[in-house]
Design an enzyme around this catalytic site. Structure first.
Site: not given
Ligand code: NDP
Length: 246
Positions: A144, A157
């Site tokens: 990020s 974060y």
């Molecule tokens: P979302 O919150 O939409 O999705 C997050 C994903 O991570 C989900 O599929 C969730 O699945 C999974 N996840 C979270 N916690 C767990 C856990 N304990 N065990 C297994 N799976 C887990 O996030 P984004 O798509 O927005 O983000 C994806 C990546 O991109 C992240 O690393 C984020 O930090 C990074 N990012 C995103 C930005 C944005 O603007 N969206 C900007 C910069 C970076 P489930 O809940 O089903 O377990």
């Protein structure tokens, strides 16, 4: 189905929604078999339906990444079934809480570190030999801009993402002379649940869609990629230059 990842195996964490969901779909459309990891079975099943109806295939792994022995077992299962891994997408992540560092509860700090940092290392540890066994192993870490901007209230974060990028750079340096290529990605603000949680007042329609962001990240999984240890910026659609002291 023919594609640039035909016959390859790709593990995607956080594949139940957001960027991970669409990246898994895009990898499958290139012919990769997807190992889709997340907690939400409904999201994984929806992904599986979409992949299958496009002629692809996936293995669903409902797993909480807080479960470290579970991550180790996943590595063992991949070894037994395929003997290698071609693509690792370290995408799952948690925002934790946006708050002054002095106000964060220890429970929230520990949980966010565990999902974003401990699980990232544990996945690296268990897949490293499998990726080395591939003739074109590719690892992609979703970082990020927060790792570098270190804005007020984003400290937790930001620290997790900076830790992730540091591990990725070290891993790239350890494997520089191998076929394995290891890079970080800054997707930029993207229209997902995590972004809505961070910025509740923002109009999501102003943000890029996760499918479009995933399409930009996809080439980092291709066998012809040469870069390693670098940070790819989706908005600029290019690798940035890290200062790499000796
Ligand atoms: P979302 O919150 O939409 O999705 C997050 C994903 O991570 C989900 O599929 C969730 O699945 C999974 N996840 C979270 N916690 C767990 C856990 N304990 N065990 C297994 N799976 C887990 O996030 P984004 O798509 O927005 O983000 C994806 C990546 O991109 C992240 O690393 C984020 O930090 C990074 N990012 C995103 C930005 C944005 O603007 N969206 C900007 C910069 C970076 P489930 O809940 O089903 O377990």
């Amino acid at each position: 189905m023919t594609g640039r990842l035909q016959g390859r195996v790709a593990l995607v964490t956080g594949a139940s929604r957001g960027i991970g969901y669409f990246l898994a779909k895009a990898l499958a459309a290139e012919g990769a078999h997807i190992i889709a990891v997340a907690r939400t079975v409904g999201g994984l099943e929806e992904l599986d339906d979409e992949i299958q109806s496009a002629g692809g295939s996936a293995t669903l792994v409902p797993l909480d990444l807080m479960d470290m022995p579970g991550i180790d077992r996943l590595g063992g299962a991949i070894h037994e079934r395929w003997g290698k891994l071609d693509v690792l997408v370290l995408n799952a992540g948690a925002l934790g809480v946006l708050a002054p560092l002095g106000h964060i509860e220890a429970k929230t700090f520990d949980k966010t570190m565990r999902i974003n940092v401990d699980a990232t290392w544990r996945l690296i540890r268990t897949t490293d030999p499998l990726l080395r066994a591939s003739d074109a192993g590719r690892a992609i870490y979703l970082s990020s801009g927060a790792a570098h901007s270190t804005k007020a209230y984003w400290g937790l974060y930001a620290a997790t993402k900076a830790a992730g990028e540091a591990m990725i750079k070290s891993w790239a340096n350890e494997t520089r002379n191998l076929a394995l290529r290891v890079n970080s990605v800054n997707p930029g603000a993207t229209r997902t649940a995590m972004r809505a949680l961070a910025m509740p007042g923002e109009n999501p329609d102003t943000l890029p869609r996760p499918a479009d962001v995933a399409a930009k990240i996809l080439p980092l999984a291709f066998p012809d990629l040469t870069e390693t240890g670098r940070l790819f910026d989706v908005r600029q659609d290019r690798f940035l230059t890290y200062h790499m002291p000796d």
